[in-house]
Design an enzyme around this catalytic site. Structure first.
Site, PDB file in Angstrom:
ATOM      1  N   LYS A  51       0.949  -1.222  -0.034  1.00 18.57           N
ATOM      2  CA  LYS A  51      -0.120  -0.008  -0.196  1.00 18.57           C
ATOM      3  C   LYS A  51       1.121   1.703  -0.442  1.00 18.57           C
ATOM      4  CE  LYS A  51      -4.487   0.566   0.130  1.00 18.57           C
ATOM      5  NZ  LYS A  51      -5.465  -0.234  -0.360  1.00 18.57           N
TER       6      LYS A  51
HETATM    7  N1  GLU Z   1      -7.089  -0.388  -3.814  1.00 19.09           N
HETATM    8  C1  GLU Z   1      -8.028  -1.069  -4.339  1.00 19.09           C
HETATM    9  C2  GLU Z   1      -7.624  -1.849  -2.801  1.00 19.09           C
HETATM   10  O1  GLU Z   1      -7.771  -1.998  -1.742  1.00 19.09           O
HETATM   11  C3  GLU Z   1      -7.053  -1.949  -4.871  1.00 19.09           C
HETATM   12  C4  GLU Z   1      -6.240  -1.994  -5.112  1.00 19.09           C
HETATM   13  C5  GLU Z   1      -4.990  -2.399  -6.408  1.00 19.09           C
HETATM   14  O2  GLU Z   1      -6.057  -2.856  -7.059  1.00 19.09           O
HETATM   15  O3  GLU Z   1      -4.561  -3.048  -6.290  1.00 19.09           O
HETATM   16  O4  GLU Z   1      -8.055  -3.244  -2.853  1.00 19.09           O
END
Ligand code: GLU
Length: 417
Positions: free
Chosen positions: A106
């Site tokens: 993240k």
């Molecule tokens: N931000 C989204 C999540 O928390 C998508 C993450 C992604 O597609 O890599 O799942």
């Protein structure tokens, strides 16, 4: 967002509980309690008034045993290293629950995007990407949108990275606009996946979507599209909210009209023909399906005993605390956890990445039907385990996800030493 509550404490507590339950190898347990690596970068940005602001950016890789680090980037004033670390851990489990070949990551920048111009956001995004240009890469770390980031921001990340390596590389980031290698269906994917998990639940309960009354907390990309898809399927959307507050009409709201109102005024509040409610009131409304699609720490021991919906589908990451999980389970609620209910986003990110690497693109029908296959299978596995082990669906999801990650780590072994 987090406030006094710390998302990382919650994430580690959840993991400790599952580790104990599945008798996790103690070395694997120790390794997975902490992230593999964290990057903190300072991003100096020339603002429109020519002054320079310095923003702090983060990127955390929790684990990369099953594949490249994968996860979104959020722009929010409350972003901290702890929060990004918690979110990266949740990404590891999420990718494993739906069984896609990624590790968890993240990123985030502490900033207030609502008070920044498009130019300032572009400068910030390009500087953040430049600082991490040796970290990001189609085989190493693939960002995506999260809270208050969007396809345009992904386009700037793709461009900044591509300019630095000398050719267009669509595989470095997902959630891009279609003309530069985005996937059809990605924008709605988190919501579509969430709705598929609600359908699976309704099927298990022998209930019809037409009879459902739905409240949606958060009217961003995830909340809006979930409301829209469910409305088209015949459900009644009774309430929706955003950071400023919400609106309620037991006879039903038109999600598209409401989105148009939000586009015009900046909020769902003041929508004609609906009562004004707070975010807290929305959670406790009379409805059958509740979709928390805003931020973490929304359903806690303070309000869990007042939630009336019997299906709770987590569009957001971390909206429910462990104490609230127990209360909801004891009350017999059907609670679809984030690592399952919002995994549609990263699943279609995976499809986008595969399409980008191959330079060969699929139809929207293909994307949606493959998404349905993955979501339905994940739901059935989780549901089955929760029934046989008599645990809530979060614990069942984690048991599946953590076991898969542990298996990969044990097979690969410890190296270098
Ligand atoms: N931000 C989204 C999540 O928390 C998508 C993450 C992604 O597609 O890599 O799942």
């Amino acid at each position: 967002m987090s406030g006094t509550h710390n998302a990382l404490d919650v994430a580690v507590r959840q993991f400790d509980m599952v580790a104990e339950r599945i008798n996790l190898d103690p070395a694997i347990h120790k390794r997975l309690r902490v992230p593999a690596r964290c990057y903190i970068v300072s991003c100096p940005v020339r603002m429109d008034d020519r002054s320079v602001e310095v923003f702090t950016g983060y990127r955390v890789h929790h684990n990369t045993s099953r594949g490249p680090a994968k996860g979104g980037i959020r722009y929010h004033p409350d972003v901290t290293l702890d929060e990004v670390t918690a979110l990266s851990m949740w990404m590891t489990w999420k990718c494993a629950v739906v069984d896609i070949p990624y590790g968890g990551a993240k990123g985030g920048v502490a900033c207030n995007p609502k008070q920044m111009s498009r130019t300032e956001l572009q400068h910030l995004t390009r500087r953040y990407t430049s600082e991490l240009v040796n970290v990001f890469g189609p085989r190493t770390d693939i960002p995506a949108p999260d809270v208050y980031t969007n396809p345009q921001i992904m386009a700037w990340i793709m461009d900044t990275y591509s300019m630095s390596i000398g050719y267009a590389e669509p595989g470095v980031v997902t959630g891009k606009p279609i003309p530069i290698g985005g996937s059809l269906g990605r924008n709605e994917a988190t919501s579509r996946g969430c709705v598929f998990s609600i359908y699976s639940m309704l099927k298990r309960l022998n209930r019809d979507v037409n009879e459902q009354t739905v409240a949606v907390q958060g009217y961003g990309n995830v909340g809006y599209h979930a409301a829209d898809i469910l409305h088209d399927a015949g459900a009644t959307i009774v309430a929706a909210s955003d950071s400023r507050g919400g609106v309620y009409n037991p006879k039903g709201l038109d999600p598209r009209d409401l989105a148009a109102h939000k586009n015009e005024t900046g909020t769902v509040q003041g929508y004609p023909g609906a009562d004004s409610i707070t975010n807290e009131e929305l959670l406790e409304l009379e409805c059958t399906v509740l979709i928390p699609a805003a931020l973490d720490n929304q359903i806690t021991e303070r309000n869990a005993d007042r939630i009336k919906a019997d299906i709770i589908a987590e569009g957001a990451n971390g909206p429910t605390t462990p104490a609230a999980d127990d209360i909801l389970y004891d009350r017999g609620k059907y609670h679809l956890p984030d690592v399952l209910a919002n995994a549609g986003g990263v699943t279609v990110s995976y499809f986008e990445w595969v399409q980008g690497l191959e330079r060969y693109f699929w139809t929207e029908e293909e994307v949606n039907s493959k998404l349905k296959g993955i979501m339905d299978r994940a739901f059935e596995n989780v549901w089955h385990l929760s029934q046989t082990e008599k645990v809530n669906m979060r614990m069942a999801s984690y048991m599946i996800g953590v076991k898969r990650v542990a298996e990969a780590m044990l097979l690969r072994g410890l190296y270098p030493q």
